[in-house]
Design an enzyme around this catalytic site. Structure first.
Site, PDB file in Angstrom:
ATOM      1  CG  ASN A   1      -3.135  -3.720  -8.109  1.00 44.62           C
ATOM      2  OD1 ASN A   1      -3.254  -4.822  -7.567  1.00 44.62           O
ATOM      3  ND2 ASN A   1      -1.970  -3.086  -8.206  1.00 44.62           N
TER       4      ASN A   1
ATOM      5  CE  LYS B   1      -1.438  -1.182  -5.166  1.00 43.69           C
ATOM      6  NZ  LYS B   1      -0.496  -0.089  -4.967  1.00 43.69           N
TER       7      LYS B   1
ATOM      8  CG  HIS C   1       2.091  -3.050  -9.625  1.00 42.02           C
ATOM      9  ND1 HIS C   1       2.754  -2.574  -8.514  1.00 42.02           N
ATOM     10  CD2 HIS C   1       0.986  -2.293  -9.767  1.00 42.02           C
ATOM     11  CE1 HIS C   1       2.050  -1.573  -8.001  1.00 42.02           C
ATOM     12  NE2 HIS C   1       0.971  -1.384  -8.742  1.00 42.02           N
TER      13      HIS C   1
ATOM     14  CD  GLU D   1       2.617  -1.924  -4.929  1.00 43.23           C
ATOM     15  OE1 GLU D   1       1.847  -2.902  -4.989  1.00 43.23           O
ATOM     16  OE2 GLU D   1       2.209  -0.747  -4.780  1.00 43.23           O
TER      17      GLU D   1
ATOM     18  CD  GLU E   1       0.011   1.530 -11.682  1.00 44.24           C
ATOM     19  OE1 GLU E   1      -1.096   1.804 -11.200  1.00 44.24           O
ATOM     20  OE2 GLU E   1       0.694   0.577 -11.295  1.00 44.24           O
TER      21      GLU E   1
ATOM     22  N   GLY F   1       0.205   4.965  -4.133  1.00 42.67           N
ATOM     23  CA  GLY F   1      -0.047   4.833  -2.705  1.00 42.67           C
ATOM     24  C   GLY F   1       0.449   5.995  -1.860  1.00 42.67           C
TER      25      GLY F   1
ATOM     26  CB  SER G   1      -2.551   8.833  -5.679  1.00 42.53           C
ATOM     27  OG  SER G   1      -1.577   8.285  -4.806  1.00 42.53           O
TER      28      SER G   1
HETATM   29  P1  PGA Z   1      -2.823   3.505  -5.721  1.00 43.83           P
HETATM   30  O1  PGA Z   1      -2.149   2.240  -6.467  1.00 43.83           O
HETATM   31  O2  PGA Z   1      -4.064   3.844  -6.486  1.00 43.83           O
HETATM   32  O3  PGA Z   1      -3.114   3.017  -4.328  1.00 43.83           O
HETATM   33  O4  PGA Z   1      -1.824   4.605  -5.764  1.00 43.83           O
HETATM   34  C1  PGA Z   1      -2.144   2.138  -7.854  1.00 43.83           C
HETATM   35  C2  PGA Z   1      -1.440   0.884  -8.279  1.00 43.83           C
HETATM   36  O5  PGA Z   1      -0.436   0.516  -7.639  1.00 43.83           O
HETATM   37  O6  PGA Z   1      -1.841   0.223  -9.244  1.00 43.83           O
END
Ligand code: PGA
Length: 249
Positions: A9, A11, A95, A97, A167, A173, A213
């Site tokens: 992803n 982003k 997601h 976010e 997640e 993140g 992460s």
């Molecule tokens: P990250 O993000 O691996 O940077 O923690 C995962 C995601 O949001 O899908």
């Protein structure tokens, strides 16, 4: 047996030239990988360019969101037929976010899932609890609400195209990964829910990714849990070599 699926992803990172370079490097690094399904989810504007670079590779293409109407006066939105027309086979839906910053709800997740499926796109449906929810003992309630709401009214046949990504919001993140045991506990819970809603065959066939992460040094341990069938990778998917290491966990 469930084939693991590892999706990147990206982003809101990479301009078109960077996206092309990243996927060109990745394509070469993972050209011999056949036991894991690999997908990249660049920003909308790079989908077409990435699709061209991916020609002849096994890497799949996914988008990061989809609107539920096919077309119309919805300025700034992108529909499922549009995603299909640029070669997408997957789309991330719900997601955290999007839930946090853009008002996504379980109801809108459900509408997007139906829109994706109607065009033959495979939804990657994201669920996960916040730190506050975890600490107040609500993890399972939250996950249940998101799964039941997000997948409402889907048939068993439709569910065969759906991938779920667990997640935990507090792990995205932040560098704080769920421990393999914490992740496995929720993955097993999700599989049990799928069993209750869709029956055993669907529950056993559905792939449930872990995200939050994921890095080369924790991927193997996470992915060796019985109910973890791959990963949704953010930060570490933006470097071809770290994403490669995760793919070759
Ligand atoms: P990250 O993000 O691996 O940077 O923690 C995962 C995601 O949001 O899908």
């Amino acid at each position: 047996m469930r084939t693991p699926i590892i999706a990147g992803n990206w982003k809101m990172f990479t301009v078109v030239e960077e996206a092309k370079a990243l996927v060109l490097a990745l394509k070469d690094l993972v050209k011999d990988v056949t036991n894991v399904e690999v997908v990249v989810c660049p920003p909308f504007i790079s989908l077409l360019a990435v699709k061209d670079v991916l020609a002849g590779s096994r890497i799949g293409l996914g988008a990061q969101n989809v609107y539920w109407e096919k077309n119309g006066a919805f300025t700034g939105e992108i529909s499922a037929p549009m995603l299909k027309s640029v070669g997408c086979t997957y789309v991330i839906i719900g997601h955290s976010e999007r839930r946090t910053y853009f008002g996504e709800t379980d109801e809108t997740v459900n509408k997007r899932v139906f829109a994706a499926l109607s065009e033959g796109l495979k939804p990657i449906v994201c669920v996960g609890e916040t730190l506050e929810e975890r600490e107040s003992g609500q993890t399972f309630d939250v996950i249940k609400r998101q799964i039941v709401g997000g997948l409402a009214n889907l048939s068993v046949e439709q569910m065969a195209s759906v991938v779920i990504a667990y997640e935990p919001v507090w792990a995205i993140g932040t560098g704080k990964t769920a421990t393999p045991a914490q992740a496995q506990e929720v993955h097993a819970f999700i599989r049990k829910l799928l069993n209750d809603i869709f029956g055993q065959t669907t529950a056993e066939a559905t792939r449930i990714q872990y995200g939050g992460s994921v890095k080369p040094d924790n991927a193997t341990e996470l992915m060796s849990q019985p109910d973890i069938d791959g990963a949704l990778v953010g930060g570490a998917s933006l470097k071809a070599d770290s994403f490669e290491k995760i793919i070759k966990f």
